[in-house]
Write a protein that holds these residues in place. Structure first.
Motif, mmCIF file in Angstrom:
data_model
loop_
_atom_site.group_PDB
_atom_site.id
_atom_site.type_symbol
_atom_site.label_atom_id
_atom_site.label_comp_id
_atom_site.label_asym_id
_atom_site.label_seq_id
_atom_site.Cartn_x
_atom_site.Cartn_y
_atom_site.Cartn_z
ATOM 1 N N SER A 190 0.881 -1.147 -0.165
ATOM 2 C CA SER A 190 0.049 -0.230 -0.037
ATOM 3 C C SER A 190 0.747 1.315 0.022
ATOM 4 N N ASP A 191 0.434 2.466 -0.594
ATOM 5 C CA ASP A 191 1.108 3.522 -0.861
ATOM 6 C C ASP A 191 0.725 4.467 0.382
ATOM 7 N N PHE A 192 1.560 4.969 1.013
ATOM 8 C CA PHE A 192 1.466 6.007 1.869
ATOM 9 C C PHE A 192 2.441 7.263 1.626
ATOM 10 N N GLN A 193 1.671 8.465 1.772
ATOM 11 C CA GLN A 193 2.741 9.644 1.367
ATOM 12 C C GLN A 193 3.632 9.453 0.496
ATOM 13 N N GLY A 194 3.557 8.785 -0.638
ATOM 14 C CA GLY A 194 4.268 8.826 -1.849
ATOM 15 C C GLY A 194 5.573 7.481 -1.462
ATOM 16 N N ARG A 195 5.324 6.820 -0.435
ATOM 17 C CA ARG A 195 6.054 5.506 -0.306
ATOM 18 C C ARG A 195 5.143 4.276 0.281
ATOM 19 N N LYS A 196 5.796 3.304 0.513
ATOM 20 C CA LYS A 196 5.055 2.115 0.793
ATOM 21 C C LYS A 196 5.022 2.080 2.198
ATOM 22 N N LEU A 197 3.845 1.467 2.842
ATOM 23 C CA LEU A 197 3.915 1.248 4.143
ATOM 24 C C LEU A 197 5.168 0.606 4.810
#
Lengths: 102, 386
Positions: free
Chosen positions: B198-205
């Motif tokens: 999953s993507d979070f703020q332009g990175r993966k969790l």
């Protein structure tokens, strides 16, 4: 039979017909985006929030006290807000337009 | 008193002053007891925060047994909303027909297993396996994993009858670490893999964030679901007329579930840390102390619920807070509602009556209040519908 129009957050307009049950159930059965009805219609989840078109408020009436208490803490709520699980379908609702809050 | 009754220990304090006081491990808690106060406080995340030291908003506090921040539970808006948007679609899967069919098959098979046995201990032989097996659907992991979870017993953070237990918590953390590593090596369609991608703020969790979501999923849905299932069985044992009504009117099951959640309130309370000096119902509350949102008390507030101490199976207006309220409302509620609804409909079609044989109540001790939350054990006999 009442014709009820939902306008979703992406401005899609969908008109459904119903004769009984709640407006929330009609919306959920027809997959209206933004109406989840998580609690099944007992006024505990506020996931069926709609804004009634101002000129239709006469048909829907205003929120009950318990409903208003729920809506009070919803940042999107205004004087035209209703939880549509509390709107029972009948001829009196024919032609209403509801904008889905979520 | 009926065996299945859950008395309301908060009534006097709720009516007289609106709050109670609890000293939990030298980090006192002001318990808010009225529905309106609980709702307003739950909504005001700026003054009453969740993003405190991990474990501190839980009552009893878990600060001494964990450092992992549970996500999105121990994060506040706006970041909370970003996490919540990632996990929400996954937690809505119980609305899908295929998920419900699998859950129905699981519950039907469990009910068939226990029908006509002489004695069934509901907590360990029914509610725990039901909860664990259903969790394999929520996590989309193999059914066989449920055997491991059942072997942990009913509590993931405490030993039987003991206070918080760090060793017990470590079993869960080590298990989740292993599962995350497995999913990194061998990604599949399970919840660990889906979170890791999953993507979070332009990175993966990150691994820690995935762990935070998984710990919440395991911990939040264990005692609560087990208590709700066990209490439902006890109630139906003493109220054959309700079982009969569910048989004749299966369409009321959804309302009955909401009413059970209100009456049982499987989670008594949840805390918040106060960020500034404030007041609730004319009671001053200092910054850096804790308040709790006492769902169990709010759900018996007679200024909102008519006959609050009665189970009204088809209660029509039921603005309960059994699944919490506002930003942090229960992520697992969709899953829990399906479990209970399918359980009620399955019992109604297969079980004629239930007899309580003996039991030991599970009483929470909250200083000035003693609250029955369910049972440590309860032996019953299920009689097949003939």
């Amino acid at each position: 039979m009442a014709k009820i129009t939902f306008i979703t957050s992406d401005n899609e307009s969908i008109t459904l017909e119903g004769s009984s049950g709640s407006v929330m159930a009609l919306a959920v059965d027809n997959g209206i985006k933004g109406i989840d009805g998580d609690c099944g219609g007992v006024c505990s989840c506020a996931t069926c929030h709609v804004h009634v078109r101002p000129e239709d408020m006469e048909k829907t009436g205003t929120a009950s006290e318990i409903e208003a208490d729920m809506l009070e803490l919803d940042d999107n709520a205004d004087e035209f807000s209703r939880l549509c699980c509390q709107l029972e379908i009948g001829d009196h609702l024919d032609g209403v337009v509801l904008r889905v809050a979520k | 008193m009926e065996k299945s009754e859950l008395p309301d220990p908060f009534e006097k304090a709720r009516v007289d002053k609106g709050y109670g006081e609890l000293n939990d491990q030298d980090d006192p808690v002001t318990m808010l007891l009225r529905l309106k106060d609980v709702r307003k406080t739950a909504h005001n995340y700026k003054t009453f925060q969740s993003a405190a030291q991990p474990g501190r908003i839980v009552v009893p506090s878990e600060v001494n047994i964990r450092d992992t921040r549970q996500i999105p539970f121990e994060v506040d808006p706006p970041v909370h909303g970003e996490y919540r948007a990632i996990v929400e679609p996954w937690f809505k899967r119980p609305l899908q027909a295929e998920y419900q069919e699998k859950l129905t098959a699981q519950i039907a098979s469990l009910v068939d297993e226990i029908l006509n046995k002489d004695t069934v201990e509901v907590v360990n032989q029914f509610a725990l396996p039901l909860q664990s097996r259903a969790l394999t659907l929520l996590l989309n992991t193999p059914f066989s994993e449920s055997e491991t979870w059942i072997s942990w017993g009913t509590h993931v953070f405490r030993s039987e009858g003991e206070a918080l237990d760090a060793d017990k918590a470590n079993i869960l953390y080590d298990y989740i670490d292993q599962e995350i590593d497995r999913a990194i090596e061998n990604p599949g369609e399970d919840m660990y893999s889906v979170l890791l991608s999953s993507d979070f703020q332009g990175r993966k969790l990150s691994k820690d964030e995935v762990k935070g979501v998984m710990v919440l999923t395991f911990a939040g849905g264990r005692d609560t679901v087990i208590n709700a299932v066990t209490n439902s069985i006890a109630y139906l044992a003493e109220h054959p007329e309700s079982l009969e009504r569910l048989r004749k009117e299966p369409e009321i099951a959804a309302k009955a579930v909401e009413e059970f959640i209100r009456y049982f309130s499987p989670l008594t309370q949840m805390g918040r840390v106060v960020t500034e000096d404030t007041a609730v119902c004319d009671h001053a509350i200092k910054a850096d102390t804790r308040v709790s949102l006492c769902w169990a008390s709010a759900n018996r507030d007679a200024s909102v619920f008519e006959n609050p101490n009665e189970i009204v199976l088809d209660r029509k207006i039921n603005p309960h807070v059994g699944f919490g309220f506002s930003h942090h409302n229960c992520l697992g509620a969709t899953h829990a509602r399906q479990i209970l609804k399918i359980l009620l409909n399955t019992l109604a079609t297969k079980v004629g009556s239930i007899e309580i044989q003996d039991y030991k109540e599970n009483i929470e001790s909250l200083d000035e209040f003693e609250r029955k939350v369910g049972y440590d054990r309860i032996n019953v006999k299920f009689n097949k519908l003939t």
